[in-house]
Every structure is written in C-alpha cells, then in structure tokens.
Write a protein that holds these residues in place. Structure first.
Motif, PDB file in Angstrom:
ATOM      1  N   ILE A  15      42.625 100.293 -31.900  1.00  0.00           N
ATOM      2  CA  ILE A  15      42.847 101.314 -32.918  1.00  0.00           C
ATOM      3  C   ILE A  15      44.134 102.082 -32.620  1.00  0.00           C
ATOM      4  N   GLN A  16      44.371 102.399 -31.347  1.00  0.00           N
ATOM      5  CA  GLN A  16      45.568 103.141 -30.987  1.00  0.00           C
ATOM      6  C   GLN A  16      46.821 102.354 -31.332  1.00  0.00           C
ATOM      7  N   GLU A  17      46.781 101.043 -31.086  1.00  0.00           N
ATOM      8  CA  GLU A  17      47.917 100.219 -31.433  1.00  0.00           C
ATOM      9  C   GLU A  17      48.200 100.271 -32.923  1.00  0.00           C
ATOM     10  N   GLU A  18      47.112 100.238 -33.707  1.00  0.00           N
ATOM     11  CA  GLU A  18      47.287 100.273 -35.152  1.00  0.00           C
ATOM     12  C   GLU A  18      47.826 101.620 -35.614  1.00  0.00           C
ATOM     13  N   GLU A  19      47.398 102.702 -34.974  1.00  0.00           N
ATOM     14  CA  GLU A  19      47.895 104.020 -35.360  1.00  0.00           C
ATOM     15  C   GLU A  19      49.375 104.152 -35.017  1.00  0.00           C
ATOM     16  N   ASP A  20      49.790 103.531 -33.906  1.00  0.00           N
ATOM     17  CA  ASP A  20      51.182 103.606 -33.497  1.00  0.00           C
ATOM     18  C   ASP A  20      52.087 102.761 -34.382  1.00  0.00           C
ATOM     19  N   ASP A  21      51.570 101.635 -34.829  1.00  0.00           N
ATOM     20  CA  ASP A  21      52.395 100.714 -35.617  1.00  0.00           C
ATOM     21  C   ASP A  21      51.502  99.938 -36.564  1.00  0.00           C
ATOM     22  N   ILE A  22      51.183 100.543 -37.691  1.00  0.00           N
ATOM     23  CA  ILE A  22      50.255  99.929 -38.639  1.00  0.00           C
ATOM     24  C   ILE A  22      50.969  98.844 -39.409  1.00  0.00           C
ATOM     25  N   ASP A  23      50.690  97.594 -39.055  1.00  0.00           N
ATOM     26  CA  ASP A  23      51.285  96.467 -39.751  1.00  0.00           C
ATOM     27  C   ASP A  23      50.231  95.622 -40.427  1.00  0.00           C
ATOM     28  N   ASP A  24      48.973  95.792 -40.067  1.00  0.00           N
ATOM     29  CA  ASP A  24      47.915  94.891 -40.514  1.00  0.00           C
ATOM     30  C   ASP A  24      46.835  95.676 -41.215  1.00  0.00           C
ATOM     31  N   ASP A  25      46.850  95.647 -42.565  1.00  0.00           N
ATOM     32  CA  ASP A  25      45.853  96.413 -43.304  1.00  0.00           C
ATOM     33  C   ASP A  25      44.498  95.726 -43.295  1.00  0.00           C
ATOM     34  N   GLU A  26      44.406  94.550 -42.656  1.00  0.00           N
ATOM     35  CA  GLU A  26      43.132  93.861 -42.577  1.00  0.00           C
ATOM     36  C   GLU A  26      42.262  94.414 -41.441  1.00  0.00           C
ATOM     37  N   PHE A  27      42.893  95.066 -40.454  1.00  0.00           N
ATOM     38  CA  PHE A  27      42.093  95.583 -39.340  1.00  0.00           C
ATOM     39  C   PHE A  27      42.820  96.746 -38.688  1.00  0.00           C
ATOM     40  N   ASP A  28      42.629  97.942 -39.204  1.00  0.00           N
ATOM     41  CA  ASP A  28      43.281  99.096 -38.615  1.00  0.00           C
ATOM     42  C   ASP A  28      42.288 100.042 -37.959  1.00  0.00           C
ATOM     43  N   GLY A  29      41.002  99.672 -37.935  1.00  0.00           N
ATOM     44  CA  GLY A  29      40.010 100.462 -37.234  1.00  0.00           C
ATOM     45  C   GLY A  29      39.496 101.664 -37.993  1.00  0.00           C
ATOM     46  N   THR A  30      40.082 101.969 -39.165  1.00  0.00           N
ATOM     47  CA  THR A  30      39.711 103.193 -39.873  1.00  0.00           C
ATOM     48  C   THR A  30      38.280 103.154 -40.406  1.00  0.00           C
ATOM     49  N   ASN A  31      37.733 101.964 -40.614  1.00  0.00           N
ATOM     50  CA  ASN A  31      36.377 101.891 -41.167  1.00  0.00           C
ATOM     51  C   ASN A  31      35.307 102.251 -40.142  1.00  0.00           C
ATOM     52  N   PHE A  32      35.698 102.426 -38.871  1.00  0.00           N
ATOM     53  CA  PHE A  32      34.742 102.785 -37.835  1.00  0.00           C
ATOM     54  C   PHE A  32      34.600 104.292 -37.656  1.00  0.00           C
ATOM     55  N   MET A  33      35.185 105.063 -38.545  1.00  0.00           N
ATOM     56  CA  MET A  33      35.170 106.515 -38.385  1.00  0.00           C
ATOM     57  C   MET A  33      34.679 107.187 -39.659  1.00  0.00           C
ATOM     58  N   VAL A  34      33.986 108.315 -39.488  1.00  0.00           N
ATOM     59  CA  VAL A  34      33.621 109.149 -40.629  1.00  0.00           C
ATOM     60  C   VAL A  34      34.676 110.240 -40.705  1.00  0.00           C
ATOM     61  N   TRP A  35      35.577 110.102 -41.663  1.00  0.00           N
ATOM     62  CA  TRP A  35      36.740 110.972 -41.741  1.00  0.00           C
ATOM     63  C   TRP A  35      36.410 112.278 -42.462  1.00  0.00           C
ATOM     64  N   PRO A  36      37.079 113.380 -42.076  1.00  0.00           N
ATOM     65  CA  PRO A  36      36.829 114.671 -42.730  1.00  0.00           C
ATOM     66  C   PRO A  36      37.009 114.625 -44.249  1.00  0.00           C
ATOM     67  N   ALA A  37      37.989 113.878 -44.729  1.00  0.00           N
ATOM     68  CA  ALA A  37      38.199 113.785 -46.183  1.00  0.00           C
ATOM     69  C   ALA A  37      37.005 113.123 -46.860  1.00  0.00           C
ATOM     70  N   GLY A  38      36.405 112.147 -46.187  1.00  0.00           N
ATOM     71  CA  GLY A  38      35.217 111.503 -46.733  1.00  0.00           C
ATOM     72  C   GLY A  38      34.041 112.454 -46.804  1.00  0.00           C
ATOM     73  N   ILE A  39      33.882 113.269 -45.767  1.00  0.00           N
ATOM     74  CA  ILE A  39      32.799 114.261 -45.760  1.00  0.00           C
ATOM     75  C   ILE A  39      33.024 115.293 -46.861  1.00  0.00           C
ATOM     76  N   GLU A  40      34.266 115.740 -47.014  1.00  0.00           N
ATOM     77  CA  GLU A  40      34.583 116.726 -48.049  1.00  0.00           C
ATOM     78  C   GLU A  40      34.267 116.177 -49.436  1.00  0.00           C
ATOM     79  N   LEU A  41      34.671 114.930 -49.700  1.00  0.00           N
ATOM     80  CA  LEU A  41      34.383 114.323 -50.994  1.00  0.00           C
ATOM     81  C   LEU A  41      32.887 114.146 -51.188  1.00  0.00           C
ATOM     82  N   ALA A  42      32.187 113.731 -50.131  1.00  0.00           N
ATOM     83  CA  ALA A  42      30.741 113.523 -50.217  1.00  0.00           C
ATOM     84  C   ALA A  42      30.024 114.815 -50.585  1.00  0.00           C
ATOM     85  N   GLN A  43      30.368 115.895 -49.900  1.00  0.00           N
ATOM     86  CA  GLN A  43      29.691 117.159 -50.158  1.00  0.00           C
ATOM     87  C   GLN A  43      30.062 117.724 -51.526  1.00  0.00           C
ATOM     88  N   PHE A  44      31.283 117.468 -51.969  1.00  0.00           N
ATOM     89  CA  PHE A  44      31.655 117.874 -53.329  1.00  0.00           C
ATOM     90  C   PHE A  44      30.847 117.096 -54.364  1.00  0.00           C
TER      91      PHE A  44
END
Length: 411
Positions: free
Chosen positions: A122-151
């Motif tokens: 995940i750190q490698e992807e954050e440093d140099d995001i070249d591969d949108d097929e596996f950037d690790g973001t789907n393994f996290m519950v992001w604050p923006a997602g929580i905000e949208l959910a509660q709205f």
C-alpha cells in the motif's frame, strides 16, 4: 501442482499481514475448497473465487498473529438505527480474503516482487500510484465514506433519495456508503421496488461481499428491498453493458473515488457515470476528500464538458425544498447526524484554488490546536501537526477537507 507446492510471497516480519500467491489445483471449480499447509504447519481452507479456475494464480492475505486487525463499526445514526460491522483485512487468523483470481500478467508481476507485507504494498502505491487495479484503498474505511454513509442515513438525504429505485455505488471498497444507502432505502417508500448494487474492481469483491453478507439482514429489515454486490471496472464497455442491460441507474453514490486522480482514471470514471446514469432522473452523490486540489478538480471539469453540473449537496437539498438543519425546537435525537452544519460550502471550482479569495479565507480562518496548544490555520498545518493533534482536532481537520456534492445531467 498441489497446494503445498504452491509458491508464496510471504513476509518474514513477525505479526505482519502476508500476501500469499498460489495456484488453484486441478479439478477445483468456483465455490469449491482446497487445503493449504504452509511450512510451519498452518492449515487453511481456501475457497476458489467465482471467477477462478484450475491453474489460475490467486493471492490471499493472512494475518500471522491477528493482534492488530479488528472489526470496524460505523453507527449510521438514530434515524436508521443500524451499526455496520466490517472487516478491512481479516478478523481471524484462519480466515482468508482472495484479492485476485486471474492468471494474467499483473498477477505474475506481483508474484515476482518477492515477500512484502500488504502495508508495504500500500505504501508503494501511495508513493507512486501507477496501477489502479491494486492500490490497497479498498482495504480501508475512509472518513469520506463514513461521512457519506451517515448523511445518506440522515433525514436530510430523504429529499434527494426518497424516489430512487435503482441505485449504484461506485468504488465501494468495504461497502460503508452503499450499505448505508441500502438501509436508508429499505426504510423508505415502497422498498420492494428498489434495487441497490455495490460495485468495485474484481479483486475487491470478496472483501466487499463478505461485509455485505455480514450486515445484510439488518440492512434489509424485512423490507423486501433487493441489493447485491457486483464487479464494475470503470471504462470497461462490456462491464458497463452488463450493468445497464435492463435499465440505467437513477442514483449513483461514491466516496473518495478521486484518491488516484490520474487522467486515465478521471476519464474512465466520468465515462462510466455517463454510461450508467439515467440522463433524465439520475442523481450523483459524491463525497470528495480533497488532497491534490487541481488534479482532482479535473474530474469535475471533465464532467462539465460532457454536460453535467455539480453543486454542494446543501444547495441541491434547498433547491428541492428540503432541510439541511434541525428546526428550532425540534427534538434532535442523540448521535443524530450534524455533518452538514460544519461542512465547507465552497464550490468545487473554489476549494483549494489559489486564485479564489473564498478559498483563501476558508483556509486561513479555519484553525485547529496543534503542539503546545497553539492554534494553526488549515493552510499552515503540516504532517508534524497532525501527529500531535488530539483525536477530536484530528478528526475535525480531516472533515475540513471533505465535501458532498450533488451532480446531474444538465437539462
């Protein structure tokens, strides 16, 4: 090749999550299981993914100690009265999550990378995001997602979603916003006629589906609503045809989908929205966490070019005659959603724009307490300040970068 002979890219770090690469044995079909035993004698029962077949490479995550991996709970508020329980990796050392099932060049490349923990990947992807097929973001519950959910689960969203019958979440990740939408619509008018689809890239489906299955009984609330998970790769024409073969969606929701704001990602995302959204009745609700202002602004500019307009969600609610605050004297339930009260109301053209006086004012006048009790403006806060902030200030600082926009095709 037997499971025991399968190759693995296992990290030596004690307690680390490890990425295992192995081959589906001959004779195994989707849904069937097989046994894997590692060199330390750990036995795992592995289920062949729905898109997997004998000979395919698949990668799974395991946790060596399970000390730090916990379930994430998100309370949606008293108006829906549902608490989502999700996992972002694993909840048990014997559990696995398949994250890829295709014997393709990408899978082979990952296998050659050698032993790395998922944190390193995940750190490698954050440093140099070249591969949108596996950037690790789907393994996290992001604050923006929580905000949208509660709205979405709040009474303020009803004006926007009460008549929607065919909804889609893009880039669902762990599924927090899509599940909140399902819960809200299940408690609305005529839920039996309503369908919700949570979507993400194929490699993200096992985690998304696991979280959905864990929560669906409480989400559905015996309402008769229909909901499912389904893969959707942005810009994939065949995939888009599958999603729209019966009818287009009248509601699309998404949270933090501009994390990777490369030109190709923006093009694929905008073309996907245009392909799946009903041009007459369709509404887009997008929770945006601003990071690289001008790069992310390019998405809204692209959508404008193809005929869409985005306004702050409060503007759209008011335009339709809805409420964005609780009335004076109205009883506000405990833990009720109040996110719209403090949400920045800058337009997408203004936020973070160095030429916007409104943006400059917002960043200079919004302050938080940092080290030694000092107040610092949002414009001057750096990584060191974030590290020493108290929990409340840190959370509020994060929310200062989050907005919800409502988009639609210009008529």
């Amino acid at each position: 090749m037997s499971p025991q002979e399968s190759e693995k890219t296992e990290a030596e770090t004690a307690g680390a999550l490890t990425l295992l690469s192995l081959t589906i044995p001959e004779g195994k079909k989707p849904g069937e299981t097989f046994q894997y035993t590692d060199e330390d004698g750990l036995e795992l029962e592995i289920t062949v993914p729905e898109d997997g077949k004998a000979g395919d490479k698949m990668e799974i995550l395991i946790d060596n100690e399970d000390d730090d991996i916990e379930a994430v709970s998100v309370a949606l508020g008293p108006h829906v009265d549902v608490t989502l329980n999700m996992v972002t990796f694993l909840d048990d050392p014997d559990e696995i999550i398949a994250i890829a099932g295709d014997d393709n060049e990408e899978g082979d490349a990952k296998e050659e990378e050698g032993g790395k923990t998922i944190t390193e990947l995940i750190q490698e992807e954050e440093d140099d995001i070249d591969d949108d097929e596996f950037d690790g973001t789907n393994f996290m519950v992001w604050p923006a997602g929580i905000e949208l959910a509660q709205f979405l689960a709040s009474p303020f969203a009803k004006t926007l979603i009460h008549d929607k019958k065919n909804a889609l979440e893009l880039g669902s990740g762990c599924g927090v916003a899509g599940m909140a939408l399902t819960a809200a619509l299940a408690r609305g008018d005529n839920p039996k006629d309503t369908q919700v689809t949570l979507s993400d890239l194929p490699h993200a489906m096992s985690l998304l589906t696991a979280n959905f299955e864990e929560n669906k009984e409480e989400l559905f609330n015996n309402s008769g609503i229909q909901a499912k998970t389904a893969p959707l790769s942005w810009g994939d024409e065949e995939c888009l045809k599958t999603h729209t073969q019966e009818k287009k969606y009248d509601l699309v929701v998404a949270a933090d989908v501009l994390y990777n704001a490369e030109d190709t990602v923006i093009k694929n995302l905008s073309s996907t929205i245009d392909a799946v959204l009903d041009p007459d009745s369709g509404l887009i609700l997008l929770a945006q966490r601003w990071r690289r202002f001008d790069e992310e602004r390019a998405f809204f500019e692209e959508m404008e070019k193809i005929g869409y307009e985005f306004v702050h969600v409060k503007s759209r609610i008011c335009e339709l005659g809805g409420k964005t605050t609780y009335d004076d004297g109205e009883e506000k339930k405990e833990d009720a959603y109040v996110g719209l009260d403090d949400m920045c109301e800058l337009t997408w053209k203004e936020f973070g724009n160095k030429d916007s006086s409104n943006s400059q004012k917002y960043f200079s006048e919004t302050t938080f307490e940092t080290k030694d009790g000092a107040k610092k403006s949002l414009a001057d806060i750096d990584e060191e300040d974030l590290e020493v902030m108290g929990d409340d200030d840190f959370d509020n600082c994060e929310l200062a970068f989050i907005q919800i926009y409502a988009g639609r095709k210009k008529q």
